[in-house]
Write a protein that holds these residues in place. Structure first.
Motif, PDB file in Angstrom:
ATOM      1  N   THR A  78       0.914  -1.149   0.108  1.00 15.99           N
ATOM      2  CA  THR A  78       0.022   0.017   0.072  1.00 15.99           C
ATOM      3  C   THR A  78       1.067   1.239   0.026  1.00 15.99           C
ATOM      4  N   ALA A  79       2.210   1.153  -0.302  1.00 14.62           N
ATOM      5  CA  ALA A  79       2.951   2.211  -0.240  1.00 14.62           C
ATOM      6  C   ALA A  79       2.580   3.421  -1.246  1.00 14.62           C
ATOM      7  N   ARG A  80       2.789   4.754  -0.989  1.00 12.75           N
ATOM      8  CA  ARG A  80       2.165   5.661  -1.794  1.00 12.75           C
ATOM      9  C   ARG A  80       2.556   5.686  -3.198  1.00 12.75           C
ATOM     10  N   ALA A  81       4.367   5.588  -2.923  1.00  9.26           N
ATOM     11  CA  ALA A  81       4.923   5.727  -4.305  1.00  9.26           C
ATOM     12  C   ALA A  81       4.874   4.578  -5.293  1.00  9.26           C
ATOM     13  N   LEU A  82       4.591   3.101  -4.587  1.00  6.83           N
ATOM     14  CA  LEU A  82       4.258   2.114  -5.557  1.00  6.83           C
ATOM     15  C   LEU A  82       2.999   2.284  -6.098  1.00  6.83           C
ATOM     16  N   ARG A  83       1.983   2.787  -5.473  1.00  2.00           N
ATOM     17  CA  ARG A  83       0.538   2.930  -6.057  1.00  2.00           C
ATOM     18  C   ARG A  83       0.525   4.011  -6.934  1.00  2.00           C
ATOM     19  N   GLN A  84       1.280   5.169  -6.686  1.00  2.00           N
ATOM     20  CA  GLN A  84       1.433   6.080  -7.824  1.00  2.00           C
ATOM     21  C   GLN A  84       2.226   5.555  -9.119  1.00  2.00           C
ATOM     22  N   TRP A  85       3.191   4.809  -8.933  1.00  2.00           N
ATOM     23  CA  TRP A  85       4.064   4.495  -9.936  1.00  2.00           C
ATOM     24  C   TRP A  85       2.988   3.473 -10.703  1.00  2.00           C
ATOM     25  N   LEU A  86       2.540   2.556 -10.261  1.00  2.00           N
ATOM     26  CA  LEU A  86       1.449   1.475 -10.852  1.00  2.00           C
ATOM     27  C   LEU A  86       0.320   2.405 -11.753  1.00  2.00           C
ATOM     28  N   GLY A  87      -0.095   3.232 -11.054  1.00  2.00           N
ATOM     29  CA  GLY A  87      -1.232   4.332 -11.631  1.00  2.00           C
ATOM     30  C   GLY A  87      -0.643   4.853 -13.055  1.00  2.00           C
ATOM     31  N   ARG A  88       0.729   5.377 -13.124  1.00  2.00           N
ATOM     32  CA  ARG A  88       0.886   5.860 -14.206  1.00  2.00           C
ATOM     33  C   ARG A  88       1.247   4.934 -15.248  1.00  2.00           C
ATOM     34  N   LEU A  89       1.236   3.626 -14.844  1.00  2.00           N
ATOM     35  CA  LEU A  89       1.319   2.458 -15.952  1.00  2.00           C
ATOM     36  C   LEU A  89       0.008   2.102 -16.284  1.00  2.00           C
ATOM     37  N   GLY A  90      -1.212   2.659 -15.734  1.00  2.00           N
ATOM     38  CA  GLY A  90      -2.332   2.065 -15.885  1.00  2.00           C
ATOM     39  C   GLY A  90      -2.757   0.713 -15.290  1.00  2.00           C
ATOM     40  N   VAL A  91      -2.030   0.453 -14.249  1.00  3.56           N
ATOM     41  CA  VAL A  91      -2.037  -1.144 -13.460  1.00  3.56           C
ATOM     42  C   VAL A  91      -2.998  -0.787 -12.403  1.00  3.56           C
ATOM     43  N   THR A  92      -4.186  -1.527 -12.161  1.00  7.20           N
ATOM     44  CA  THR A  92      -5.025  -1.310 -11.116  1.00  7.20           C
ATOM     45  C   THR A  92      -4.778  -2.394 -10.277  1.00  7.20           C
ATOM     46  N   THR A  93      -4.554  -1.763  -8.821  1.00  7.56           N
ATOM     47  CA  THR A  93      -4.069  -2.681  -7.666  1.00  7.56           C
ATOM     48  C   THR A  93      -5.563  -3.126  -6.765  1.00  7.56           C
ATOM     49  N   LEU A  94      -5.116  -4.462  -6.634  1.00  2.52           N
ATOM     50  CA  LEU A  94      -6.615  -5.190  -6.214  1.00  2.52           C
ATOM     51  C   LEU A  94      -6.104  -5.450  -4.812  1.00  2.52           C
ATOM     52  N   PHE A  95      -6.814  -5.110  -3.865  1.00  2.00           N
ATOM     53  CA  PHE A  95      -6.435  -5.407  -2.378  1.00  2.00           C
ATOM     54  C   PHE A  95      -7.574  -6.384  -1.691  1.00  2.00           C
ATOM     55  N   ILE A  96      -7.034  -7.306  -1.305  1.00  2.00           N
ATOM     56  CA  ILE A  96      -8.027  -8.363  -0.537  1.00  2.00           C
ATOM     57  C   ILE A  96      -8.603  -7.803   0.706  1.00  2.00           C
ATOM     58  N   GLU A  97      -9.432  -8.300   1.329  1.00  2.00           N
ATOM     59  CA  GLU A  97     -10.149  -7.778   2.582  1.00  2.00           C
ATOM     60  C   GLU A  97      -9.198  -8.292   3.634  1.00  2.00           C
ATOM     61  N   PRO A  98      -8.808  -7.582   4.494  1.00  2.00           N
ATOM     62  CA  PRO A  98      -8.021  -7.608   5.513  1.00  2.00           C
ATOM     63  C   PRO A  98      -8.398  -9.032   6.349  1.00  2.00           C
ATOM     64  N   GLY A  99      -7.442  -9.756   6.805  1.00  2.00           N
ATOM     65  CA  GLY A  99      -7.728 -11.053   7.296  1.00  2.00           C
ATOM     66  C   GLY A  99      -8.108 -12.152   6.506  1.00  2.00           C
ATOM     67  N   SER A 100      -8.198 -12.026   4.965  1.00  2.00           N
ATOM     68  CA  SER A 100      -8.893 -13.003   4.262  1.00  2.00           C
ATOM     69  C   SER A 100      -7.833 -13.512   3.204  1.00  2.00           C
ATOM     70  N   PRO A 101      -6.906 -14.221   3.537  1.00  2.00           N
ATOM     71  CA  PRO A 101      -5.874 -14.798   2.682  1.00  2.00           C
ATOM     72  C   PRO A 101      -6.409 -15.629   1.634  1.00  2.00           C
ATOM     73  N   TRP A 102      -7.642 -16.274   1.773  1.00  2.00           N
ATOM     74  CA  TRP A 102      -8.178 -17.172   0.627  1.00  2.00           C
ATOM     75  C   TRP A 102      -8.543 -16.390  -0.381  1.00  2.00           C
ATOM     76  N   GLU A 103      -8.753 -15.070  -0.339  1.00  2.00           N
ATOM     77  CA  GLU A 103      -9.067 -14.195  -1.772  1.00  2.00           C
ATOM     78  C   GLU A 103      -7.701 -13.976  -2.412  1.00  2.00           C
TER      79      GLU A 103
END
Length: 293
Positions: free
Chosen positions: A172-197
């Motif tokens: 969830t680091a801001r710099a990483l999310r910004q960098w991925l956003g510039r590439l057009g990559v969508t970040t998918l975060f699972i629900e907290p405490g739900s590793p099966w997702e």
């Protein structure tokens, strides 16, 4: 007559007296030795995967024969204790990988060298092809290191549509999310405490732990890098995957290219990326360096 009397006295059938053990064909001897060798080389492989390896080597062998040989030699894999299941229906993420470079997943695995110092291992896979795109060990991995690793993989493989992960601080680091956003990559975060997702990367990390890390002791970080690179190559090029019809991930990836399942926007090794990922990676690292600590 003496034989008949002796058999009656011992309560045995005459056929058991005249029975002679059949000679084993040389082919069967070689096949048995090969089953034992593969079982020792890959101690955490089950009989189905051992049989798949034998099929790839053009051995004609049945499932029952592999099971019998492994059972007689005491090479049966010890079953893991059953895991506790979550009660109720799990929440599913809307995005499921339907082609290569559609969804990537990444996570961290922890291990130690023999001097007790920790190793942090970043793992990155393609959810559709099951291919291990990166396995990078280090003492510490920060946002700028993740950007460098991702940039190297994307230059070779192209830019994914989504990246799935949990909610750890590295993800969830801001710099990483910004960098991925510039590439057009969508970040998918699972629900907290739900590793099966995030089951694909969790399954991969389990195989990495069970088949390699639990069997290996690293004397140094450099040795860990070399051995993990070799295991990643074997995983992609030699290890049959049950969900891929017992193809290796590399073979399944090659078939996806030939069947034109590879998205047109992705950069294949023989092509060039439509976006200058290297320059964006430098911008991302610069953004990381200028963030307030």
């Amino acid at each position: 007559c003496n034989v008949r009397r002796a058999c009656r006295y011992l309560k045995l059938s005459e056929s058991s007296y005249y029975y002679r053990e059949k000679e084993v064909a040389p082919y069967q001897i070689k096949l048995r030795k090969r089953i034992i060798h593969l079982s020792w080389e890959f101690p955490r492989y089950g009989y189905r995967r051992i049989r798949a390896l034998l099929d790839r080597e053009s051995w004609r062998v049945s499932r029952k024969l592999v099971q019998r040989v492994r059972r007689e030699e005491g090479l049966k894999v010890k079953m893991k204790p059953p895991k506790r299941r979550r009660q109720g229906k799990s929440t599913e993420l809307p995005t499921t990988a339907t082609h290569p470079n559609h969804v990537w997943s990444w996570d961290f695995v922890m291990d130690r060298t023999d001097d007790g110092r920790p190793i942090k291992i970043l793992t990155l896979i393609d959810e559709y092809t099951k291919e291990a795109l990166a396995i990078v060990p280090a003492r510490r991995i920060r946002s700028n290191d993740v950007i460098d690793i991702f940039a190297d993989v994307m230059i070779e493989r192209g830019i994914p549509a989504h990246i799935r992960s949990d909610n750890g601080p590295e993800f969830t680091a801001r710099a990483l999310r910004q960098w991925l956003g510039r590439l057009g990559v969508t970040t998918l975060f699972i629900e907290p405490g739900s590793p099966w997702e995030n089951g694909f990367i969790e399954s991969f990390n389990g195989k990495l732990r069970d088949e390699f890390l639990n069997e290996t002791v690293f004397s140094s970080l450099a040795e860990a890098r070399v051995l993990l690179a070799e295991w990643r190559r074997d995983y992609n090029e030699q290890r049959p995957h049950s969900r891929l019809g017992w193809l290796t991930p590399s073979e399944f990836t090659d078939r996806s290219r030939l069947s034109k399942q590879w998205p047109s926007g992705a950069a294949l090794p023989e092509g060039s990326a439509p976006i200058d990922i290297t320059s964006i990676a430098k911008q991302g690292n610069h953004a990381v360096e200028t963030l307030p600590k």
